[in-house]
Design a protein around this motif. Structure first.
Motif, PDB file in Angstrom:
ATOM      1  N   LEU A  16      51.023  52.081  41.166  1.00  0.00           N
ATOM      2  CA  LEU A  16      51.932  51.705  40.084  1.00  0.00           C
ATOM      3  C   LEU A  16      53.084  50.846  40.599  1.00  0.00           C
ATOM      4  O   LEU A  16      53.483  49.862  39.955  1.00  0.00           O
ATOM      5  N   PHE A  19      46.641  54.809  39.657  1.00  0.00           N
ATOM      6  CA  PHE A  19      48.044  55.115  39.378  1.00  0.00           C
ATOM      7  C   PHE A  19      48.877  55.194  40.651  1.00  0.00           C
ATOM      8  O   PHE A  19      50.101  55.067  40.601  1.00  0.00           O
ATOM      9  N   SER A  79      47.653  46.227  35.745  1.00  0.00           N
ATOM     10  CA  SER A  79      48.045  46.793  34.448  1.00  0.00           C
ATOM     11  C   SER A  79      46.828  47.078  33.585  1.00  0.00           C
ATOM     12  O   SER A  79      46.764  48.109  32.896  1.00  0.00           O
ATOM     13  N   MET A 117      45.178  50.195  34.765  1.00  0.00           N
ATOM     14  CA  MET A 117      45.942  51.385  34.366  1.00  0.00           C
ATOM     15  C   MET A 117      45.787  51.687  32.885  1.00  0.00           C
ATOM     16  O   MET A 117      45.760  52.855  32.482  1.00  0.00           O
ATOM     17  N   ILE A 121      52.765  51.018  28.942  1.00  0.00           N
ATOM     18  CA  ILE A 121      51.557  50.269  29.315  1.00  0.00           C
ATOM     19  C   ILE A 121      51.340  49.083  28.388  1.00  0.00           C
ATOM     20  O   ILE A 121      50.842  48.034  28.807  1.00  0.00           O
TER      21      ILE A 121
END
Length: 646
Positions: free
Chosen positions: A29, A26, A69, A72, A112
């Motif tokens: 990001l 994270f 992505s 995450m 997300i």
């Protein structure tokens, strides 16, 4: 903490944790946006030196964002349900008095899913574009614009506040303008880009005014602050904000009355159409309404307006799709209609938010599949988009045909394909919560079956109607492999609903669907929907499949057909109600500005200049003239004294 609506529904208000506390991936990001933004910067500033490898860099940046992505998503799935909201503060962006806005990012169960769609489908479109744009001399610039488009959309869905959303919102508008008009040597492409840009500016007025009202009402643009304090605001203020947000959503998502730009946008290269219609621009409005659920749940009038706009649009786009012979414009009408379904679900509130996003994702799969499939057809047909010049292509383009067929079955809602799960749930929910809108959605499903079957029959079946010199052939593997991946997703996308996964996943953001009993078993709704779709398919077979297809448009057509071919006179309506009155108003304002406003200043200057010109004549440089002037002055003074003394 929960926000309770008048109907007793609850929307969770989650306090996010910081990326530093969350740890792991994270902390990267910002890099999800940074990678495609870096790609766009390098390719635009590097110029022609990057031509040999620019397409590879652009694709690598999109794929890199997809990998991040995915990591995450895995990271969020490993966290507790109430702890799946992570923010990252990058820097202080705006600081004026007590008003502060940070450049903050937010990844949660809603954003997300958009990240996966944007970067996943976007990466496939990048790969496909390597082959599609191979011979274009400006290919490197094209990939720079693609990267910019992806970066802007990622900013839109990752922003933690509405000001950040607006930054991405405007970035998407700029990127769409650049890509729709990429072939600006064509007057039609330049005009289409300008049209899309101008119409979206109308929607952006609503978005910017909503931002101002957020500031006035809440003193903040943060999702967390606004959602926590929404119940304390007046219904009138929230209704105004909701209607302004809807206006912005209508522009980006091509909903009535701001839909006229979408079909003209087909002037851009086909990968652009796939990116706009499947992964980026038109999904922005659905995201905005869903993200702003805490506003709409407390503003029932605005929520009803969303339903009305969506219902009109889903039928409007479906009717247009029935009469288009341009394969890309037929698919564009389909997009307008399908986005209408998503907006309808979002307008149904807690009952429909999850299904709106579910259909948005499945639509991203099968619509990208079909747009890229249309590009493959055009690639083999010398860039001809007229389906009247197609026919019998299933034999010479088998991969394109099979992959396109998977998208076709998904969009009409064939049982077990992705669209069957997502669109049927919207129709089912609408029939229960808003029967009139539900009936319209059901009719739209039948019309979808008609126009998509018509497209399939005209393109891949029947006798060949190819023009002289056209030799259809299958596209290279760099184009067909993305088609295969998207075809598989079109078939399997419904797995997101297994065990109600997507509903439970989004519940922390949009609320849990309240327990309610259906008047009929869910399977009955599905049977009714499939039956209506079958009627549409059957009508298409009887009117198109069993009759010869004319190579020129027939003249003896009904008013409805003429209206559909003219986009239901959307441009005429805009010209009559907006463009011409606006032009007349503009001319009047310009005339007033020149004659009245400027006249107050220029007129005074003109008078003074005239006086000065007259006085200047007296200053001629001759001594005798000055002596005469003095003598005249003396005589006037003496005459005045004489009169006074009398």
């Amino acid at each position: 903490m929960f926000l309770f609506t008048e109907g007793g529904h609850s929307i969770p208000v989650v306090d996010p944790v910081s990326a530093a506390d969350a740890g792991g991936v994270f902390g990267l990001l910002w890099l999800v946006i940074g990678l495609p933004l870096l790609g766009a910067t390098v390719l635009l500033l590097g110029g022609r030196r990057t031509d040999p490898w620019g397409h590879l860099l652009g694709t690598a940046m999109a794929v890199g964002s997809f990998v991040l992505s995915t990591l995450m998503l895995i990271g969020l799935m490993g966290r507790e349900e109430g702890d799946r909201s992570v923010t990252q503060h990058l820097w202080d962006w705006v600081s004026v008095g007590d008003f502060e806005v940070g450049m903050d990012l937010l990844v949660d169960p809603l954003s997300i899913l958009f990240l996966m769609l944007i970067t996943g489908v976007g990466s496939l479109i990048h790969v496909y574009s390597i082959g599609y744009m191979e011979h274009d001399p400006r290919r490197r610039r094209f990939f720079a614009y693609l990267n910019l488009f992806v970066a802007a959309m990622l900013m839109l869905v990752l922003a933690e506040n509405y000001l950040g959303v607006f930054l991405g919102w405007e970035g998407v508008g700029l990127a769409s303008y650049l890509l729709i008009g990429f072939w600006q040597h064509k007057p039609s492409a330049a005009a289409a880009a300008k049209k899309a840009f101008v119409i979206n500016r109308v929607g952006d007025i609503g978005m910017s005014l909503a931002l101002a009202m957020f500031f006035v009402t809440f003193g903040s643009t943060s999702f967390t602050v606004i959602s926590a304090n929404a119940s304390g605001a007046s219904e009138g203020a929230l209704t105004a904000i909701g209607l302004l947000l809807l206006l912005g959503a209508c522009g980006k998502s091509a909903q009535v009355p701001l839909q006229a730009w979408l079909l003209d946008a087909m002037e851009g290269p086909t990968p652009v159409s796939a990116l706009i219609h499947a992964a980026t621009m038109v999904t922005a409005g659905v995201y905005l309404v869903t993200r702003s659920n805490f506003v709409f749940e407390l503003a029932p009038t605005a929520q009803t307006a969303v339903i009305v706009v969506a219902t009109v649009t889903l039928l409007w786009g479906a009717v247009i799709g029935c009469a288009k012979d341009d394969i890309k414009k037929a698919l564009a009408g389909s997009t307008m209609s399908q986005i209408g379904y998503m907006m309808l679900a979002a307008g149904l509130g807690v009952y429909g938010y999850a299904f709106a996003i579910f259909h948005l994702i499945t639509h991203g799969f099968f619509k990208a599949n079909m747009f890229l499939g249309a590009g493959s057809v055009m690639h083999g047909m010398n860039d001809d988009v007229d389906m009247r010049a197609y026919g019998a292509l299933r034999k010479v383009m088998p991969v394109t045909f099979l992959t396109f067929a998977m998208g076709y079955l998904a969009i009409i809602g064939f049982p077990l394909f992705s669209g069957f799960w997502s669109k049927d749930k919207i129709i089912e929910t609408a029939l229960v919560e808003s029967p009139v809108a539900g009936a319209a959605a059901l009719i739209g499903a039948g019309v979808t079956g008609f126009y998509m079957t018509r497209l399939m029959l005209m393109t891949f079946f029947g006798e060949k109607r190819w023009k002289d010199g056209v030799h259809p052939h299958e596209s290279p593997s760099v184009m067909t492999v993305p088609l295969m991946v998207l075809a598989a997703l079109s078939v399997l996308g419904g797995v997101l609903y297994l065990g109600h996964w997507i509903v439970d996943w989004l519940a922390p953001v949009v609320g849990e669907i309240p327990e309610h009993e259906l008047p009929m078993p869910a399977i009955v709704y599905s049977i009714i929907t499939v039956a209506v779709v079958a009627v549409g398919v059957g009508v298409a077979w009887m009117t198109v499949g069993k009759r010869p297809i004319p190579t020129t448009p027939p003249t003896d057509v009904s008013f409805v057909t003429r209206a559909a071919r003219a986009d239901i006179y959307g441009d005429t309506i805009n010209d009559t109600l907006v463009v011409r009155p606006g032009a007349a108003l503009t001319r009047g304002l310009v005339s007033t500005d020149r004659s009245v406003v400027d006249g107050l200043f220029t007129g005074t200057a003109t008078v003074l200049a005239g006086i000065g010109q007259g006085l200047r004549r007296a200053q001629n440089g001759f001594v005798r003239s000055y002596a005469l002037s003095i003598l005249g002055g003396v005589i006037l003074v003496l005459a005045a004294l004489t009169v006074v003394n009398l």
